[in-house]
Design a protein around this motif. Structure first.
Motif, PDB file in Angstrom:
ATOM      1  N   LYS A 164      37.206  39.208  25.765  1.00 23.09           N
ATOM      2  CA  LYS A 164      38.012  40.367  25.361  1.00 23.09           C
ATOM      3  C   LYS A 164      37.068  41.437  24.829  1.00 23.09           C
ATOM      4  O   LYS A 164      37.515  42.692  25.039  1.00 23.09           O
ATOM      5  N   ALA A 165      35.837  41.046  24.426  1.00 22.47           N
ATOM      6  CA  ALA A 165      35.087  42.212  23.718  1.00 22.47           C
ATOM      7  C   ALA A 165      34.731  43.039  24.934  1.00 22.47           C
ATOM      8  O   ALA A 165      34.512  44.218  25.134  1.00 22.47           O
ATOM      9  N   MET A 166      34.436  42.295  26.239  1.00 23.54           N
ATOM     10  CA  MET A 166      33.849  42.827  27.662  1.00 23.54           C
ATOM     11  C   MET A 166      34.840  43.782  27.848  1.00 23.54           C
ATOM     12  O   MET A 166      34.904  45.081  28.456  1.00 23.54           O
ATOM     13  N   ARG A 167      36.140  43.390  27.937  1.00 24.76           N
ATOM     14  CA  ARG A 167      37.238  44.213  28.301  1.00 24.76           C
ATOM     15  C   ARG A 167      37.511  45.517  27.183  1.00 24.76           C
ATOM     16  O   ARG A 167      37.619  46.499  27.948  1.00 24.76           O
ATOM     17  N   ILE A 168      36.995  45.401  26.012  1.00 21.50           N
ATOM     18  CA  ILE A 168      37.107  46.500  25.125  1.00 21.50           C
ATOM     19  C   ILE A 168      35.807  47.449  25.570  1.00 21.50           C
ATOM     20  O   ILE A 168      36.006  48.684  25.736  1.00 21.50           O
ATOM     21  N   ASP A 169      34.916  46.703  25.555  1.00 23.97           N
ATOM     22  CA  ASP A 169      33.568  47.826  25.835  1.00 23.97           C
ATOM     23  C   ASP A 169      33.693  48.388  27.207  1.00 23.97           C
ATOM     24  O   ASP A 169      33.217  49.749  27.357  1.00 23.97           O
ATOM     25  N   LEU A 170      34.470  47.898  28.396  1.00 21.26           N
ATOM     26  CA  LEU A 170      34.632  48.527  29.515  1.00 21.26           C
ATOM     27  C   LEU A 170      35.817  49.345  29.833  1.00 21.26           C
ATOM     28  O   LEU A 170      36.187  49.984  30.566  1.00 21.26           O
ATOM     29  N   ALA A 171      36.476  49.479  28.752  1.00 22.74           N
ATOM     30  CA  ALA A 171      37.757  50.313  28.709  1.00 22.74           C
ATOM     31  C   ALA A 171      37.397  51.700  29.090  1.00 22.74           C
ATOM     32  O   ALA A 171      36.376  52.327  28.427  1.00 22.74           O
ATOM     33  N   GLY A 172      37.863  52.426  29.862  1.00 19.45           N
ATOM     34  CA  GLY A 172      37.528  53.736  30.475  1.00 19.45           C
ATOM     35  C   GLY A 172      36.736  53.857  31.769  1.00 19.45           C
ATOM     36  O   GLY A 172      36.253  54.862  32.274  1.00 19.45           O
ATOM     37  N   THR A 173      36.083  52.558  32.130  1.00 17.68           N
ATOM     38  CA  THR A 173      35.342  52.846  33.273  1.00 17.68           C
ATOM     39  C   THR A 173      35.599  52.210  34.488  1.00 17.68           C
ATOM     40  O   THR A 173      35.317  52.346  35.589  1.00 17.68           O
ATOM     41  N   GLY A 174      37.123  51.900  34.496  1.00 19.01           N
ATOM     42  CA  GLY A 174      37.944  51.501  35.414  1.00 19.01           C
ATOM     43  C   GLY A 174      37.530  50.053  35.904  1.00 19.01           C
ATOM     44  O   GLY A 174      38.081  49.419  37.187  1.00 19.01           O
ATOM     45  N   VAL A 175      36.760  49.344  35.158  1.00 17.69           N
ATOM     46  CA  VAL A 175      36.550  47.978  35.487  1.00 17.69           C
ATOM     47  C   VAL A 175      37.461  47.027  34.932  1.00 17.69           C
ATOM     48  O   VAL A 175      37.987  47.184  33.710  1.00 17.69           O
ATOM     49  N   ARG A 176      37.809  46.114  35.719  1.00 14.71           N
ATOM     50  CA  ARG A 176      39.016  45.218  35.202  1.00 14.71           C
ATOM     51  C   ARG A 176      38.218  43.940  34.628  1.00 14.71           C
ATOM     52  O   ARG A 176      37.359  43.516  35.274  1.00 14.71           O
ATOM     53  N   VAL A 177      38.921  43.129  33.631  1.00 13.30           N
ATOM     54  CA  VAL A 177      38.097  41.996  33.286  1.00 13.30           C
ATOM     55  C   VAL A 177      39.490  41.205  33.095  1.00 13.30           C
ATOM     56  O   VAL A 177      40.384  41.389  32.401  1.00 13.30           O
ATOM     57  N   THR A 178      39.132  39.873  33.734  1.00 16.90           N
ATOM     58  CA  THR A 178      40.338  38.914  33.657  1.00 16.90           C
ATOM     59  C   THR A 178      39.735  37.547  33.041  1.00 16.90           C
ATOM     60  O   THR A 178      38.484  37.163  33.513  1.00 16.90           O
ATOM     61  N   ASP A 179      40.213  36.743  31.949  1.00 17.02           N
ATOM     62  CA  ASP A 179      39.675  35.692  31.604  1.00 17.02           C
ATOM     63  C   ASP A 179      40.727  34.588  31.871  1.00 17.02           C
ATOM     64  O   ASP A 179      41.853  34.649  31.691  1.00 17.02           O
ATOM     65  N   VAL A 180      40.365  33.598  32.610  1.00 20.27           N
ATOM     66  CA  VAL A 180      41.459  32.536  33.312  1.00 20.27           C
ATOM     67  C   VAL A 180      40.780  31.312  32.360  1.00 20.27           C
ATOM     68  O   VAL A 180      39.596  30.785  32.578  1.00 20.27           O
ATOM     69  N   ALA A 181      41.856  30.777  31.820  1.00 19.30           N
ATOM     70  CA  ALA A 181      41.777  29.499  31.105  1.00 19.30           C
ATOM     71  C   ALA A 181      42.297  28.311  31.768  1.00 19.30           C
ATOM     72  O   ALA A 181      43.373  28.139  31.463  1.00 19.30           O
ATOM     73  N   PRO A 182      41.594  27.669  32.501  1.00 17.60           N
ATOM     74  CA  PRO A 182      42.492  26.316  32.890  1.00 17.60           C
ATOM     75  C   PRO A 182      42.369  25.103  32.090  1.00 17.60           C
ATOM     76  O   PRO A 182      41.559  24.792  31.270  1.00 17.60           O
ATOM     77  N   GLY A 183      43.596  24.025  32.616  1.00 20.85           N
ATOM     78  CA  GLY A 183      43.626  22.989  31.941  1.00 20.85           C
ATOM     79  C   GLY A 183      42.930  22.236  32.662  1.00 20.85           C
ATOM     80  O   GLY A 183      41.852  22.216  33.189  1.00 20.85           O
ATOM     81  N   ALA A 184      43.724  20.999  32.862  1.00 24.24           N
ATOM     82  CA  ALA A 184      43.126  19.955  33.717  1.00 24.24           C
ATOM     83  C   ALA A 184      43.240  19.962  35.329  1.00 24.24           C
ATOM     84  O   ALA A 184      44.348  20.167  36.152  1.00 24.24           O
ATOM     85  N   VAL A 185      42.014  20.368  35.706  1.00 20.00           N
ATOM     86  CA  VAL A 185      41.925  20.706  37.100  1.00 20.00           C
ATOM     87  C   VAL A 185      40.948  19.511  37.763  1.00 20.00           C
ATOM     88  O   VAL A 185      39.716  19.198  37.249  1.00 20.00           O
ATOM     89  N   GLU A 186      41.531  18.758  38.637  1.00 18.41           N
ATOM     90  CA  GLU A 186      40.567  17.745  39.463  1.00 18.41           C
ATOM     91  C   GLU A 186      39.368  18.125  40.104  1.00 18.41           C
ATOM     92  O   GLU A 186      39.771  18.625  41.408  1.00 18.41           O
ATOM     93  N   THR A 187      38.361  18.429  39.486  1.00 13.59           N
ATOM     94  CA  THR A 187      37.180  18.641  40.441  1.00 13.59           C
ATOM     95  C   THR A 187      36.032  17.847  39.790  1.00 13.59           C
ATOM     96  O   THR A 187      36.252  16.680  39.356  1.00 13.59           O
ATOM     97  N   GLU A 188      34.689  18.070  40.027  1.00 14.14           N
ATOM     98  CA  GLU A 188      33.836  17.125  39.769  1.00 14.14           C
ATOM     99  C   GLU A 188      33.720  17.568  38.056  1.00 14.14           C
ATOM    100  O   GLU A 188      32.577  16.749  37.365  1.00 14.14           O
ATOM    101  N   PHE A 189      34.514  18.289  37.418  1.00 18.79           N
ATOM    102  CA  PHE A 189      34.457  18.287  35.989  1.00 18.79           C
ATOM    103  C   PHE A 189      34.197  17.106  35.078  1.00 18.79           C
ATOM    104  O   PHE A 189      33.024  16.985  34.380  1.00 18.79           O
ATOM    105  N   SER A 190      34.918  16.282  35.444  1.00 22.57           N
ATOM    106  CA  SER A 190      35.024  14.943  34.633  1.00 22.57           C
ATOM    107  C   SER A 190      33.785  14.023  35.018  1.00 22.57           C
ATOM    108  O   SER A 190      33.408  13.123  34.066  1.00 22.57           O
TER     109      SER A 190
END
Ligand code: 8X3
Length: 251
Positions: A164-190
């Motif tokens: 969120k802070a990155m998004r604020i810092d970069l406002a006006g630069t044309g850079v987009r910032v997306t935070d993706v918050a996954p729940g249970a994804v079956e990968t090597e995670f567990s």
């Protein structure tokens, strides 16, 4: 556009990072893939180069070692980067805070907090140059603490807040910032969290249909392919059976 720009993907040897590599290559993005396991990166690079004729560079880096990140970025100084998928991260262990192995905390903080921040810091000037897109991978664990999750949850709350802070810092630069918050994804995670104990890892995904890595990559691809004036800032993605970090309906 696609021929001179690169997407940098951290933690690209498996899971969400690998799935993002596949999605982006399919859209003719050149790639820089980094992770510890060079053999996996090389195999993935060969496959994607053949299939999509994109340029794929691979760099082995141990994100516990911040010097590896500095030399990774030094080596990329000539390349234009328009997408950063800041994905490297993991959970190690699951137990009460006072019983946790301190070294597990050190590793999660080292990668999920320090390396995440250092990659972003060194990459952002390059992303500003291309008016590119930063995708940070946090977690449902960053909004809801759960038993045994303490520091892992804390590191992911850190990612959420810094994003969120990155998004604020970069406002006006044309850079987009997306935070993706996954729940249970079956990968090597567990499997990683439970240090190779497959029976413990399997239980996490039992009795419901979990997400697969490509479900998350698909949503990331959607965010990236919106028009330049559209910024998708925050997305929580869970299996339909999962309504909170711990509320999972198992059949
Ligand atoms: C992965 C999701 O809920 O297992 O970050 O922590 S969870």
């Amino acid at each position: 556009m696609s021929l001179k720009y690169y997407s940098l993907i951290t933690g690209a040897s498996s899971g969400i990072g690998e799935a993002c590599a596949r999605r982006l290559a399919a859209r003719n993005q050149n790639l820089i893939l980094t992770a510890r396991r060079l053999d996996r990166l090389v195999a993935l690079a060969e496959e994607l180069t053949q299939k999509y004729q994109v340029d794929v560079k691979v760099v082995a880096a141990d994100f516990m070692n911040l010097a590896d990140i500095d030399s990774l970025m030094d080596g990329l100084s000539e390349l234009k980067i328009n997408i950063l998928i800041n994905n490297a991260g993991f959970a190690l262990g699951k137990s009460q805070l006072h019983e946790y192995d301190w070294l597990d905390f050190e590793q999660m903080i080292g990668v999920n907090v320090k390396a995440f921040t250092r990659v972003a810091q060194l990459c952002i000037p390059k992303i500003i140059e291309t008016k590119g897109h930063i995708v940070n991978i946090s977690s449902i664990a960053g909004i809801e603490a759960y038993e045994g999750g303490s520091v892992y949850c804390g590191t992911k709350a850190f990612v959420k807040m810094v994003s969120k802070a990155m998004r604020i810092d970069l406002a006006g630069t044309g850079v987009r910032v997306t935070d993706v918050a996954p729940g249970a994804v079956e990968t090597e995670f567990s499997l990683v969290r439970f240090k190779g104990d497959k029976s413990k890892a399997d239980v996490v995904y039992e009795g419901f249909v979990p997400l697969v890595a490509d479900d998350v990559a698909d949503v990331i691809d959607f965010a990236i392919t919106r028009p330049a004036h559209v910024n998708i800032e925050y997305l929580v993605i869970t299996p339909t059976a999962q309504a909170s970090a711990t509320r999972i309906s198992r059949g």
